[in-house]
Design an enzyme around this catalytic site. Structure first.
Site, short mmCIF file in Angstrom:
data_model
loop_
_atom_site.label_atom_id
_atom_site.label_comp_id
_atom_site.label_asym_id
_atom_site.label_seq_id
_atom_site.Cartn_x
_atom_site.Cartn_y
_atom_site.Cartn_z
N GLU A 69 -48.75 7.88 9.81
CA GLU A 69 -48.63 6.87 10.87
C GLU A 69 -47.74 5.71 10.47
O GLU A 69 -47.02 5.16 11.30
CB GLU A 69 -50.01 6.32 11.26
CG GLU A 69 -49.87 5.27 12.34
CD GLU A 69 -51.15 4.71 12.87
OE1 GLU A 69 -52.21 4.98 12.30
OE2 GLU A 69 -51.07 3.98 13.87
N ASP A 85 -53.45 9.77 8.69
CA ASP A 85 -53.74 8.45 9.25
C ASP A 85 -54.37 7.66 8.10
O ASP A 85 -55.53 7.88 7.75
CB ASP A 85 -54.69 8.54 10.45
CG ASP A 85 -54.71 7.24 11.24
OD1 ASP A 85 -54.40 6.18 10.63
OD2 ASP A 85 -55.03 7.27 12.44
N ILE A 87 -55.38 4.59 7.60
CA ILE A 87 -56.61 3.92 8.03
C ILE A 87 -56.73 4.17 9.53
O ILE A 87 -55.93 3.63 10.31
CB ILE A 87 -56.61 2.40 7.74
CG1 ILE A 87 -56.58 2.13 6.23
CG2 ILE A 87 -57.85 1.74 8.37
CD1 ILE A 87 -56.60 0.64 5.86
N ASP A 88 -57.68 4.99 9.92
CA ASP A 88 -57.93 5.17 11.35
C ASP A 88 -59.07 4.22 11.70
O ASP A 88 -60.16 4.30 11.12
CB ASP A 88 -58.32 6.62 11.66
CG ASP A 88 -58.47 6.84 13.15
OD1 ASP A 88 -57.75 6.18 13.92
OD2 ASP A 88 -59.31 7.67 13.54
N THR A 90 -58.09 0.63 12.36
CA THR A 90 -57.59 -0.58 11.70
C THR A 90 -58.23 -1.85 12.27
O THR A 90 -58.45 -2.81 11.54
CB THR A 90 -56.05 -0.65 11.81
OG1 THR A 90 -55.52 0.46 11.09
CG2 THR A 90 -55.49 -1.93 11.22
N ASP A 212 -54.12 10.99 14.62
CA ASP A 212 -55.48 10.64 15.05
C ASP A 212 -56.38 11.88 15.13
O ASP A 212 -57.59 11.79 14.98
CB ASP A 212 -55.46 9.99 16.45
CG ASP A 212 -54.74 8.66 16.47
OD1 ASP A 212 -55.02 7.82 15.61
OD2 ASP A 212 -53.90 8.45 17.39
C1 IPD Z 1 -56.71 3.99 16.86
C2 IPD Z 1 -58.17 4.35 16.82
C3 IPD Z 1 -58.85 4.01 18.13
C4 IPD Z 1 -58.16 4.66 19.30
C5 IPD Z 1 -56.69 4.33 19.31
C6 IPD Z 1 -56.04 4.72 17.97
P1 IPD Z 1 -55.57 3.17 14.54
O1 IPD Z 1 -56.07 4.31 15.64
O2 IPD Z 1 -58.33 5.73 16.52
O3 IPD Z 1 -60.19 4.42 18.15
O4 IPD Z 1 -58.77 4.22 20.48
O5 IPD Z 1 -56.10 5.03 20.36
O6 IPD Z 1 -54.68 4.43 18.01
O7 IPD Z 1 -54.50 2.41 15.21
O8 IPD Z 1 -56.75 2.35 14.19
O9 IPD Z 1 -55.09 4.06 13.43
CA CA Z 2 -55.41 6.20 14.31
CA CA Z 3 -53.97 4.06 11.53
#
Ligand code: IPD
Ligand code: CA
Ligand code: CA
Length: 265
Positions: A69, A85, A87-88, A90, A212
């Site tokens: 990402e 990813d 950090i999913d 963030t 994701d």
């Molecule tokens: C997000 C998270 C969030 C989702 C967003 C994503 P990120 O990823 O997974 O739950 O609703 O669509 O983009 O930006 O924290 O890696």
């Molecule tokens: Ca994510």
């Molecule tokens: Ca992320």
């Protein structure tokens, strides 16, 4: 390298990157910026986590492709691709909420092969190998047996773009009275793992990205979930619906009904 070898490597990378980010977060954040919108945050630990994973892979697996990402984009010749990813979740990470994960998916020519979703603050690691089931901290997991949509605990997510959120929240408002309740936890990979282990009955979201879903979708599939888009096609980042099998059709129909234009829009 066997799928088990790839899983071992992916798990080690997710644990090491997770420890780096978790310890760093406890020490405090110095650099919080934004990306696609003012609510789409990125920290120094998103970048550091991805750097750790990519640097190690470049040394240990120089012929593999990598996509991440935070900008990683490496082509390869081995037929193996890593999707990261770093950090999913963030936003949760930034606010010191526990629902964030390091998510690593590995694919070959047949599709997703290995998935790891590691949640450092909870000490939980979800894993799967294609055809071999899904696990949480090494114990086999499976999705719930819920069969009535009215009894389903349904999770969703909202995009970073304000105009999309308006549409998405209106849709949820039209559905909430027909299900047990709605949750929004803030990390797509974890949401899919929670359906995989029965903490949720279903999850849907649109406008996601490959990183994701790369690991979470395999973990959910291997745990017995049904996956698709909102209209009966295969799951893809733009439209992801993951449920325990018996509520899939009802939820898909409900999402379509709730998305139809009304007199007010
Ligand atoms: C997000 C998270 C969030 C989702 C967003 C994503 P990120 O990823 O997974 O739950 O609703 O669509 O983009 O930006 O924290 O890696
Ligand atoms: Ca994510
Ligand atoms: Ca992320």
């Amino acid at each position: 390298m066997t799928p088990h070898g790839l899983l071992e490597l992916a798990t080690t990378l997710a644990h090491d990157a997770g420890t780096l980010a978790f310890e760093g977060r406890k020490a405090g954040l110095n650099d919080v910026g934004t990306k696609s919108t003012t609510t789409d945050m990125v920290t120094e630990y998103d970048r550091a986590s991805e750097r750790l994973i990519v640097d190690r892979l470049r040394t240990l697996r120089p012929n593999d492709a990598i996509i991440g990402e935070e900008g990683a984009s490496v082509s390869g010749s081995s037929g193996i691709e890593w999707c990261i990813d770093p950090i999913d979740g963030t936003t949760n990470f930034t606010y010191a909420l526990p629902n964030w994960a390091v998510s690593i998916g590995v694919a070959d020519s047949e599709g997703p092969l290995v998935g790891v979703v590691h949640i450092p603050p909870l000490g939980e690691t979800f894993t799967a190998i294609r055809g071999e089931g899904a696990r949480l901290n090494d114990y086999p997991i499976s999705c719930s047996t819920t069969s009535e949509i009215s009894q389903a605990l349904v999770c969703t997510g909202f995009s970073y773009a304000a105009h999309q959120r308006t549409i998405q929240s209106a849709r949820v408002a039209r559905m909430i009275h027909e299900v047990r309740d709605i949750r929004r936890f803030g990390a797509a990979s974890i949401d899919m793992c929670y359906v995989a282990c029965g903490r949720l009955d279903a999850y849907f979201e649109e406008n996601l990205h490959p990183w994701d879903i790369a690991a979470g979708a395999l973990i959910a599939r291997e745990a017995g979930c049904r996956l698709g888009d909102f209209h009966g096609g295969p799951l893809h980042p733009a439209e992801s619906l993951v449920t325990t099998p018996l509520v899939f059709d009802a939820l898909s129909a409900m999402i379509q009904r709730a998305s139809a234009p009304t007199d007010n829009n």
